[in-house]
Design a protein around this motif. Structure first.
Motif, PDB file in Angstrom:
ATOM      1  N   MET A   1       0.839  -1.186   0.000  1.00 29.48           N
ATOM      2  CA  MET A   1       0.000   0.000   0.000  1.00 29.48           C
ATOM      3  C   MET A   1       0.884   1.250   0.000  1.00 29.48           C
ATOM      4  SD  MET A   1      -3.294   0.842   2.107  1.00 29.48           S
ATOM      5  CE  MET A   1      -3.732   2.462   2.630  1.00 29.48           C
ATOM      6  N   ILE A   2       0.509   2.232  -0.789  1.00 30.31           N
ATOM      7  CA  ILE A   2       1.268   3.474  -0.898  1.00 30.31           C
ATOM      8  C   ILE A   2       0.984   4.342   0.324  1.00 30.31           C
ATOM      9  CG2 ILE A   2       1.578   5.583  -2.237  1.00 30.31           C
ATOM     10  CD1 ILE A   2       0.812   3.989  -4.716  1.00 30.31           C
ATOM     11  N   ASP A   3       2.052   4.849   0.930  1.00 30.58           N
ATOM     12  CA  ASP A   3       1.924   5.724   2.091  1.00 30.58           C
ATOM     13  C   ASP A   3       1.098   6.951   1.730  1.00 30.58           C
ATOM     14  OD1 ASP A   3       2.270   6.813   4.567  1.00 30.58           O
ATOM     15  OD2 ASP A   3       4.439   6.868   4.490  1.00 30.58           O
ATOM     16  N   VAL A   4       0.336   7.462   2.683  1.00 29.82           N
ATOM     17  CA  VAL A   4      -0.618   8.540   2.437  1.00 29.82           C
ATOM     18  C   VAL A   4       0.034   9.814   1.878  1.00 29.82           C
ATOM     19  CG1 VAL A   4      -0.594   9.457   4.793  1.00 29.82           C
ATOM     20  CG2 VAL A   4      -2.632   9.728   3.388  1.00 29.82           C
ATOM     21  N   ILE A   5       1.271  10.128   2.295  1.00 30.43           N
ATOM     22  CA  ILE A   5       1.879  11.385   1.820  1.00 30.43           C
ATOM     23  C   ILE A   5       2.214  11.364   0.334  1.00 30.43           C
ATOM     24  CG2 ILE A   5       2.782  11.974   4.091  1.00 30.43           C
ATOM     25  CD1 ILE A   5       5.603  11.318   3.015  1.00 30.43           C
ATOM     26  N   TRP A   6       2.211  10.174  -0.267  1.00 30.66           N
ATOM     27  CA  TRP A   6       2.510  10.061  -1.698  1.00 30.66           C
ATOM     28  C   TRP A   6       1.230   9.988  -2.539  1.00 30.66           C
ATOM     29  CZ3 TRP A   6       7.283  11.435  -1.882  1.00 30.66           C
ATOM     30  CH2 TRP A   6       8.144  11.089  -0.850  1.00 30.66           C
ATOM     31  N   GLN A   7       0.079  10.093  -1.901  1.00 28.36           N
ATOM     32  CA  GLN A   7      -1.187   9.993  -2.607  1.00 28.36           C
ATOM     33  C   GLN A   7      -1.716  11.379  -2.963  1.00 28.36           C
ATOM     34  OE1 GLN A   7      -3.845   7.490  -0.340  1.00 28.36           O
ATOM     35  NE2 GLN A   7      -2.323   5.857  -0.203  1.00 28.36           N
ATOM     36  N   ALA A   8      -2.341  11.467  -4.130  1.00 30.03           N
ATOM     37  CA  ALA A   8      -2.812  12.753  -4.662  1.00 30.03           C
ATOM     38  C   ALA A   8      -3.791  13.451  -3.715  1.00 30.03           C
ATOM     39  CB  ALA A   8      -3.453  12.549  -6.031  1.00 30.03           C
ATOM     40  N   GLU A   9      -4.694  12.716  -3.097  1.00 30.40           N
ATOM     41  CA  GLU A   9      -5.688  13.331  -2.215  1.00 30.40           C
ATOM     42  C   GLU A   9      -5.021  14.044  -1.040  1.00 30.40           C
ATOM     43  OE1 GLU A   9      -9.168  11.731   0.660  1.00 30.40           O
ATOM     44  OE2 GLU A   9      -9.227  11.001  -1.408  1.00 30.40           O
ATOM     45  N   PHE A  10      -4.017  13.379  -0.424  1.00 32.02           N
ATOM     46  CA  PHE A  10      -3.278  14.008   0.668  1.00 32.02           C
ATOM     47  C   PHE A  10      -2.537  15.240   0.166  1.00 32.02           C
ATOM     48  CE2 PHE A  10       0.718  14.880   2.760  1.00 32.02           C
ATOM     49  CZ  PHE A  10       0.329  15.029   4.075  1.00 32.02           C
ATOM     50  N   GLN A  11      -1.856  15.123  -0.961  1.00 28.32           N
ATOM     51  CA  GLN A  11      -1.057  16.230  -1.470  1.00 28.32           C
ATOM     52  C   GLN A  11      -1.917  17.436  -1.827  1.00 28.32           C
ATOM     53  OE1 GLN A  11       1.397  14.497  -4.538  1.00 28.32           O
ATOM     54  NE2 GLN A  11       2.694  13.452  -3.052  1.00 28.32           N
ATOM     55  N   GLN A  12      -3.115  17.212  -2.339  1.00 26.62           N
ATOM     56  CA  GLN A  12      -4.016  18.327  -2.642  1.00 26.62           C
ATOM     57  C   GLN A  12      -4.434  19.033  -1.352  1.00 26.62           C
ATOM     58  OE1 GLN A  12      -7.033  16.312  -4.879  1.00 26.62           O
ATOM     59  NE2 GLN A  12      -5.839  16.354  -6.774  1.00 26.62           N
ATOM     60  N   ALA A  13      -4.795  18.262  -0.320  1.00 22.92           N
ATOM     61  CA  ALA A  13      -5.174  18.854   0.962  1.00 22.92           C
ATOM     62  C   ALA A  13      -3.982  19.556   1.608  1.00 22.92           C
ATOM     63  CB  ALA A  13      -5.734  17.777   1.889  1.00 22.92           C
ATOM     64  N   ALA A  14      -2.792  18.960   1.517  1.00 24.78           N
ATOM     65  CA  ALA A  14      -1.585  19.572   2.078  1.00 24.78           C
ATOM     66  C   ALA A  14      -1.247  20.873   1.349  1.00 24.78           C
ATOM     67  CB  ALA A  14      -0.416  18.597   2.018  1.00 24.78           C
ATOM     68  N   PHE A  15      -1.442  20.884   0.027  1.00 27.39           N
ATOM     69  CA  PHE A  15      -1.170  22.111  -0.733  1.00 27.39           C
ATOM     70  C   PHE A  15      -2.108  23.234  -0.285  1.00 27.39           C
ATOM     71  CE2 PHE A  15      -1.487  24.990  -4.361  1.00 27.39           C
ATOM     72  CZ  PHE A  15      -0.145  25.275  -4.561  1.00 27.39           C
ATOM     73  N   ARG A  16      -3.374  22.916  -0.054  1.00 30.82           N
ATOM     74  CA  ARG A  16      -4.313  23.929   0.458  1.00 30.82           C
ATOM     75  C   ARG A  16      -3.831  24.442   1.814  1.00 30.82           C
ATOM     76  NH1 ARG A  16      -7.949  20.499  -2.088  1.00 30.82           N
ATOM     77  NH2 ARG A  16      -8.446  19.365  -0.180  1.00 30.82           N
ATOM     78  N   CYS A  17      -3.280  23.547   2.644  1.00 32.11           N
ATOM     79  CA  CYS A  17      -2.724  23.951   3.942  1.00 32.11           C
ATOM     80  C   CYS A  17      -1.563  24.929   3.767  1.00 32.11           C
ATOM     81  CB  CYS A  17      -2.216  22.716   4.670  1.00 32.11           C
ATOM     82  SG  CYS A  17      -3.107  22.310   6.129  1.00 32.11           S
ATOM     83  N   VAL A  18      -0.694  24.650   2.810  1.00 29.70           N
ATOM     84  CA  VAL A  18       0.455  25.519   2.544  1.00 29.70           C
ATOM     85  C   VAL A  18      -0.029  26.896   2.071  1.00 29.70           C
ATOM     86  CG1 VAL A  18       2.477  25.870   1.063  1.00 29.70           C
ATOM     87  CG2 VAL A  18       2.055  23.630   2.075  1.00 29.70           C
ATOM     88  N   VAL A  19      -0.992  26.922   1.174  1.00 29.71           N
ATOM     89  CA  VAL A  19      -1.541  28.199   0.691  1.00 29.71           C
ATOM     90  C   VAL A  19      -2.149  28.977   1.856  1.00 29.71           C
ATOM     91  CG1 VAL A  19      -3.306  29.252  -0.779  1.00 29.71           C
ATOM     92  CG2 VAL A  19      -1.889  27.392  -1.671  1.00 29.71           C
ATOM     93  N   GLU A  20      -2.894  28.295   2.705  1.00 25.53           N
ATOM     94  CA  GLU A  20      -3.490  28.937   3.888  1.00 25.53           C
ATOM     95  C   GLU A  20      -2.399  29.478   4.811  1.00 25.53           C
ATOM     96  OE1 GLU A  20      -6.456  30.269   6.542  1.00 25.53           O
ATOM     97  OE2 GLU A  20      -6.648  29.571   4.473  1.00 25.53           O
ATOM     98  N   ALA A  21      -1.341  28.693   5.031  1.00 28.17           N
ATOM     99  CA  ALA A  21      -0.251  29.123   5.907  1.00 28.17           C
ATOM    100  C   ALA A  21       0.442  30.370   5.356  1.00 28.17           C
ATOM    101  CB  ALA A  21       0.760  27.988   6.084  1.00 28.17           C
ATOM    102  N   PHE A  22       0.662  30.431   4.051  1.00 26.77           N
ATOM    103  CA  PHE A  22       1.303  31.608   3.467  1.00 26.77           C
ATOM    104  C   PHE A  22       0.379  32.825   3.476  1.00 26.77           C
ATOM    105  CE2 PHE A  22       4.709  28.937   1.656  1.00 26.77           C
ATOM    106  CZ  PHE A  22       5.788  29.762   1.943  1.00 26.77           C
ATOM    107  N   SER A  23      -0.926  32.609   3.449  1.00 26.46           N
ATOM    108  CA  SER A  23      -1.851  33.745   3.470  1.00 26.46           C
ATOM    109  C   SER A  23      -2.053  34.273   4.890  1.00 26.46           C
ATOM    110  CB  SER A  23      -3.192  33.375   2.838  1.00 26.46           C
ATOM    111  OG  SER A  23      -3.870  32.423   3.615  1.00 26.46           O
ATOM    112  N   ARG A  24      -1.697  33.485   5.888  1.00 28.44           N
ATOM    113  CA  ARG A  24      -1.796  33.894   7.291  1.00 28.44           C
ATOM    114  C   ARG A  24      -0.473  33.614   8.001  1.00 28.44           C
ATOM    115  NH1 ARG A  24      -6.657  34.659   6.306  1.00 28.44           N
ATOM    116  NH2 ARG A  24      -8.566  33.535   6.422  1.00 28.44           N
TER     117      ARG A  24
END
Length: 181
Positions: A1-24
């Motif tokens: 099984m592929i680890d969650v951090i390498w899956q597209a769904e996690f990376q999309q949610a993590a990218f939104r987190c990064v955008v939020e962090a840079f905006s605040r």
């Protein structure tokens, strides 16, 4: 099984987190379902085979580099630089050019904690209503001194992502940092 951090769904949610962090800037953002090293999860989200990455403190394992599909370069040439925050700064990152300031490096610093440190800092700038205070734990004070030097010729400079088990905290180059006595 592929680890969650390498899956597209996690990376999309993590990218939104990064955008939020840079905006605040200064606000801690928690990566979704992250049981891992937040820095590796960030790199899995932000870099690809076209990205350049430096690992001057040798924090990545060979398997991580293979999964990230990157070739390591020197910090002076890297778009992303992974560092141990407790160590002193011993390199000069890419600051971009006047024609392409977006080519300035993004530093990913691994800390003990994003809060609870002895030194406190006050943040001001875009995305911060008045001021925000942070107290990162496990961050050598040379990082913020060097950051001030690197960002002194705005729009040239570097952006920083501080990481720990708690999550991430973004410091765009537009954020001003002042140590509180």
């Amino acid at each position: 099984m592929i680890d969650v951090i390498w899956q597209a769904e996690f990376q999309q949610a993590a990218f939104r987190c990064v955008v939020e962090a840079f905006s605040r800037p200064g606000q801690i953002s928690t990566l979704p379902e992250c049981q891992h090293n937040a820095a590796l999860a960030l790199l899995a989200t932000l870099v690809d085979g076209e990205s350049s990455l430096a690992d001057p403190h040798q924090m990545l394992e060979n398997g991580d580099c293979l999964r990230l599909q990157i070739k390591l370069v020197s910090p002076e040439l890297a778009a992303f630089i992974l560092c141990q925050g407790a160590q002193t700064v011993d390199f000069e990152p890419c600051l971009g050019t006047l024609a392409s300031p977006e080519q300035g490096a993004t530093l990913v610093l691994v800390l003990d904690a994003l809060n609870g440190g002895r030194r406190r800092y006050q943040l001001t700038g875009p995305g911060i209503e008045t001021t925000v205070q942070i107290a990162p734990q496990g961050l050598d004070k040379s990082w913020f001194k060097q950051r001030q030097h690197w960002n002194s010729a705005f729009p040239l400079g570097v952006d920083m992502l501080l990481t720990s088990a708690e999550g991430i905290l973004a410091l765009p180059r537009t954020t001003l940092i002042k140590e509180i006595d």
